[in-house]
Scaffold this motif. Structure first.
Motif, PDB file in Angstrom:
ATOM      1  N   PHE A 220      -1.092 -11.897   5.255  1.00 54.52           N
ATOM      2  CA  PHE A 220       0.155 -11.982   4.474  1.00 54.52           C
ATOM      3  C   PHE A 220       1.281 -11.410   5.315  1.00 54.52           C
ATOM      4  O   PHE A 220       1.042 -10.765   6.331  1.00 54.52           O
ATOM      5  CB  PHE A 220       0.035 -11.205   3.155  1.00 54.52           C
ATOM      6  N   SER A 221       2.526 -11.653   4.898  1.00 53.74           N
ATOM      7  CA  SER A 221       3.604 -11.023   5.658  1.00 53.74           C
ATOM      8  C   SER A 221       4.025  -9.743   4.950  1.00 53.74           C
ATOM      9  O   SER A 221       4.026  -9.664   3.722  1.00 53.74           O
ATOM     10  CB  SER A 221       4.780 -11.982   5.838  1.00 53.74           C
ATOM     11  N   LEU A 222       4.376  -8.761   5.758  1.00 58.39           N
ATOM     12  CA  LEU A 222       4.718  -7.440   5.206  1.00 58.39           C
ATOM     13  C   LEU A 222       6.045  -7.489   4.462  1.00 58.39           C
ATOM     14  O   LEU A 222       6.924  -8.280   4.794  1.00 58.39           O
ATOM     15  CB  LEU A 222       4.813  -6.419   6.335  1.00 58.39           C
ATOM     16  N   ASP A 250       5.046   3.241  -4.726  1.00 54.64           N
ATOM     17  CA  ASP A 250       4.463   2.996  -6.027  1.00 54.64           C
ATOM     18  C   ASP A 250       3.053   2.417  -5.915  1.00 54.64           C
ATOM     19  O   ASP A 250       2.709   1.826  -4.901  1.00 54.64           O
ATOM     20  CB  ASP A 250       5.338   1.948  -6.728  1.00 54.64           C
ATOM     21  N   GLY A 252       0.351  -0.094  -5.895  1.00 55.65           N
ATOM     22  CA  GLY A 252       0.411  -1.525  -5.614  1.00 55.65           C
ATOM     23  C   GLY A 252       1.489  -1.926  -4.625  1.00 55.65           C
ATOM     24  O   GLY A 252       1.731  -3.100  -4.393  1.00 55.65           O
ATOM     25  N   SER A 253       2.157  -0.946  -4.024  1.00 51.21           N
ATOM     26  CA  SER A 253       3.232  -1.290  -3.082  1.00 51.21           C
ATOM     27  C   SER A 253       2.664  -1.628  -1.707  1.00 51.21           C
ATOM     28  O   SER A 253       3.399  -2.051  -0.826  1.00 51.21           O
ATOM     29  CB  SER A 253       4.232  -0.141  -2.982  1.00 51.21           C
ATOM     30  N   GLY A 254       1.357  -1.440  -1.536  1.00 47.57           N
ATOM     31  CA  GLY A 254       0.736  -1.825  -0.269  1.00 47.57           C
ATOM     32  C   GLY A 254       0.791  -0.750   0.788  1.00 47.57           C
ATOM     33  O   GLY A 254       1.209  -0.986   1.922  1.00 47.57           O
ATOM     34  N   LYS A 255       0.340   0.442   0.430  1.00 48.85           N
ATOM     35  CA  LYS A 255       0.349   1.535   1.398  1.00 48.85           C
ATOM     36  C   LYS A 255      -0.814   1.427   2.391  1.00 48.85           C
ATOM     37  O   LYS A 255      -0.688   1.835   3.533  1.00 48.85           O
ATOM     38  CB  LYS A 255       0.297   2.885   0.669  1.00 48.85           C
ATOM     39  N   SER A 256      -1.938   0.844   1.917  1.00 51.49           N
ATOM     40  CA  SER A 256      -3.121   0.827   2.799  1.00 51.49           C
ATOM     41  C   SER A 256      -2.839   0.110   4.116  1.00 51.49           C
ATOM     42  O   SER A 256      -3.221   0.599   5.183  1.00 51.49           O
ATOM     43  CB  SER A 256      -4.294   0.144   2.104  1.00 51.49           C
ATOM     44  N   VAL A 257      -2.165  -1.003   4.038  1.00 46.56           N
ATOM     45  CA  VAL A 257      -1.926  -1.768   5.259  1.00 46.56           C
ATOM     46  C   VAL A 257      -1.031  -0.975   6.227  1.00 46.56           C
ATOM     47  O   VAL A 257      -1.128  -1.111   7.438  1.00 46.56           O
ATOM     48  CB  VAL A 257      -1.357  -3.175   4.933  1.00 46.56           C
ATOM     49  N   GLU A 287     -11.198  -2.851   3.519  1.00 49.70           N
ATOM     50  CA  GLU A 287      -9.891  -3.425   3.857  1.00 49.70           C
ATOM     51  C   GLU A 287      -9.585  -3.253   5.336  1.00 49.70           C
ATOM     52  O   GLU A 287      -9.075  -4.164   5.979  1.00 49.70           O
ATOM     53  CB  GLU A 287      -8.785  -2.723   3.047  1.00 49.70           C
ATOM     54  N   ARG A 290     -11.366  -5.640   7.382  1.00 50.16           N
ATOM     55  CA  ARG A 290     -10.833  -6.986   7.195  1.00 50.16           C
ATOM     56  C   ARG A 290      -9.512  -7.178   7.958  1.00 50.16           C
ATOM     57  O   ARG A 290      -9.270  -8.239   8.521  1.00 50.16           O
ATOM     58  CB  ARG A 290     -10.597  -7.215   5.698  1.00 50.16           C
ATOM     59  N   PRO A 390       4.583  -6.156  -3.110  1.00 51.46           N
ATOM     60  CA  PRO A 390       4.390  -7.507  -2.573  1.00 51.46           C
ATOM     61  C   PRO A 390       4.288  -8.562  -3.675  1.00 51.46           C
ATOM     62  O   PRO A 390       4.749  -9.681  -3.506  1.00 51.46           O
ATOM     63  CB  PRO A 390       3.087  -7.408  -1.785  1.00 51.46           C
ATOM     64  N   ARG A 518      -2.444  -6.031 -11.108  1.00 52.34           N
ATOM     65  CA  ARG A 518      -2.365  -5.711  -9.691  1.00 52.34           C
ATOM     66  C   ARG A 518      -2.478  -6.941  -8.822  1.00 52.34           C
ATOM     67  O   ARG A 518      -2.188  -6.911  -7.640  1.00 52.34           O
ATOM     68  CB  ARG A 518      -3.440  -4.701  -9.308  1.00 52.34           C
TER      69      ARG A 518
END
Ligand code: ADP
Ligand code: MG
Length: 592
Positions: A220-222, A250, A252-257, A287, A290, A390, A518
């Protein structure tokens, strides 16, 4: 005489010790205000009457006779009021044929001839005045770094002039530029203190690399904010000083990536990532495998093991990491940092710290903070904010109560029929009198009677991770207490019902609501309450951004709460209001 005697350590402390009242001790030859007389009196006679003592004297400044009446003529009065004595006195006057003052106060001569500022200090007044003279000067305040107009306003607070005195009386306290000066100085002192406390250690490694290959290979794009956070981190890691950054985003804001991007930047050096639960660590591990290129070896540490960890480039784990013989690492990250104690976080960092340097240290938080708080804390750590999510989350929030229960039931049935899942959060595990809501245990039989696939867990449940996993895979309704706050991902969850919602903090409500929708499914959040008109809940139901909620939270709390008990200061602010004084804070921050 020194400041230390007062428990103060700088002229700023002294400047913030604002007077508690002001008195006009200038001698006047006419009566301006009968309520606040100030006289230079020569005592003529003392007379003991049945219930009171009466002294008759001559007020030299008014050139008239005055009667002083005492209900209690204490021994120190006897020492001061005698025929021939001459004293300064203050009190409330009235005309009863003659000018009379009840229970007048003696005013020490050092206070006379000015508008006197009265303080609440445990020190003799005349000595305190000496300290003021020495430390409360324009030069001193300027050399502390205060802007000139702030310093000048502070001096007027302590050495009042006529205009200030009138304003203070009229407003019933500090006002305008003077109040602002106190707020400013309070923020200034706090931030200066924090800044001096910030330790900058050399970094074990500085890592310069392009992030582009990582970004290009993502499925996906950041988002813009994810990119910005990674740019901040890239700049951090390239420096020779160990980074100290908190990334706030927040749920679900995508901190892991962003964590994986950081690990990518650190590679071929090693990174360590600690998460608060086994499920979360496993999720991150999967993740990471992946999303990171194959050459980056990812390892999972969720229990003690004898394995040689030095073959991994990224170690993901729980607090089990803290008990391992960890190989050298140049980057240490903590997810959901508020789930750990300060001690645990520091320990992780120290485990990889060397004599000649510290690892770069990144902490991730899902608790958005108000802008004012970020401004305050930014003297100690750097911040990155991820405000966008996202996926556009589509969650409808409703405040409901008893009469809406039927409707709620049919909503739940409809969702379940579509293969979706429902979470119902109860305030208590066991029954409790006078609480006004059912406990988890009381409600359980109802749900189990009418539905299948009902799972139950709570904070003290030893099996909660297993229950959550099983529910994720085959459950329909999950009954829980707020334990679910831990960020496990439940992709089919579309509805959350929060019982007794008005008893929970807005941050907790927001976390709970963040569980649903989510993966882009339409979500619902029902705030079940006996107090449907609750203003906090009503406003909450209209807002979805965590950062706006943090501001709202601040509005409903006293600003002191948010910083009191903080390790840096240990005291709440007396003048500064975190909900209202953002402009002032920004100005101070710009100066420090
Ligand atoms: P949180 O900030 O709550 O930790 P996660 O990192 O778990 O959020 O991300 C939530 C989900 O969103 C994950 O499945 C992740 O892969 C996905 N995701 C993250 N960033 C993006 C993006 N830019 N576009 C699409 N999906 C994303
Ligand atoms: Mg997360």
């Amino acid at each position: 005489m020194s400041l230390e005697k007062l428990g103060l350590s700088s002229p700023l402390d002294l400047a913030l010790l604002a007077p508690k009242s002001y008195h006009d001790y200038r001698l006047k030859n006419r009566i301006d205000d009968l309520n606040e007389l100030f006289l230079d009196v020569e005592i003529k006679t003392i007379q003991q009457l049945p219930k009171i003592t009466k002294a008759v004297g001559f007020a030299h400044n008014l050139a008239r006779e005055v009667e002083l009446l005492f209900f209690q003529f204490a021994s120190y009065h006897k020492k001061s009021f005698y025929p021939g004595a001459r004293l300064y006195i203050a009190g409330r006057g009235k005309f009863f044929g003659k000018l009379q003052i009840m229970q007048p106060k003696i005013v020490a001569s050092y206070k006379v001839g000015r508008i006197f500022a009265q303080y609440d200090v445990k020190m003799r007044g005349d000595l305190f005045e000496k300290i003021k003279e020495r430390y409360l000067t324009l030069d001193r305040l300027l050399s502390e770094g205060l802007p000139e107009e702030i310093a000048k306003a502070l001096l007027i607070i302590h050495y009042p002039d006529e205009a200030f005195f009138k304003g203070f009386k009229k407003e019933g306290g500090f006002f305008g530029i003077y109040l602002e000066a106190l707020k400013f100085t309070e923020a200034f002192r706090y931030l200066k203190g924090l800044k001096n406390k910030r330790v900058r250690l050399p970094a074990l490694r500085s890592c310069k690399k392009s992030l582009d290959p990582f970004i290009e290979n993502l499925p996906f794009s950041l988002t813009k904010d994810q990119k910005k956070a990674l740019e901040d981190i890239a700049a951090d890691l390239s420096r020779s000083i160990a980074a100290k950054r908190v990334i706030v985003g927040d749920v679900g804001s995508g901190k892991s990536v962003v964590m994986f991007g950081a690990a990518y930047l650190a590679y071929p050096n090693r990174s360590i990532l600690m998460a608060p639960t086994t499920i979360l660590a496993q999720q991150l591990y999967e993740e990471a495998k992946r999303l990171l290129p194959k050459e980056i070896e990812v390892g999972l540490v969720i229990s003690g093991s004898k394995e040689d960890l030095s073959r991994y480039h990224l170690l993901v784990g729980t607090h089990a990491l803290l008990y391992q013989d960890l190989p050298e690492a140049c980057l240490v990250m903590v997810d959901e940092q508020h789930r750990f104690g300060t001690e645990q976080r520091e320990r992780l960092k120290k485990l990889v710290q060397k004599k000649d340097g510290a690892p770069h240290f990144l902490q991730f938080s899902a608790t958005p903070i108000p802008r004012t708080k970020a401004l305050m804390d930014s003297a100690l750590v750097d911040f990155s904010f991820i405000k966008q999510t996202p996926f556009k989350k589509d969650i409808t929030t409703k405040v409901i109560s008893k009469e809406d229960f039927k409707e709620l039931l049919s909503h739940i049935k409809k969702e379940i029929a579509q293969g979706h899942q429902v979470l119902i959060v109860y305030p208590l595990v066991e029954e409790s009198e006078n609480y006004g809501y059912k406990s988890l245990e009381e409600a359980a039989s109802f749900w189990q009677r009418y539905f299948d696939g009902v799972y139950i867990t709570h904070g003290k449940d030893k099996e909660k991770e297993e229950v959550l996993k099983e529910f994720r895979d085959k459950g329909k309704i999950l009954l829980a207490t707020t334990v679910i706050e831990v960020g496990i991902s439940l992709p089919k969850l579309t509805t959350v019902v929060i019982v007794g919602a008005e008893n929970l903090g807005l941050a907790t409500l927001h976390q709970l609501r963040g569980r649903v929708s989510r993966t882009g499914l339409k979500g619902y959040c029902f705030l079940y309450t006996n107090d449907k008109s609750n203003e906090r809940l009503q406003e909450f139901s209209k807002i979805t951004s965590g950062f706006e909620i943090a501001e709202l939270d601040l509005k409903f709390r006293k600003s002191g709460d948010i910083l009191s008990g903080k390790e840096q200061s240990g005291r709440a602010f007396k003048w500064l209001n975190m909900a209202e004084d953002r402009k002032i804070l920004e100005r101070v921050r710009g100066l420090i």
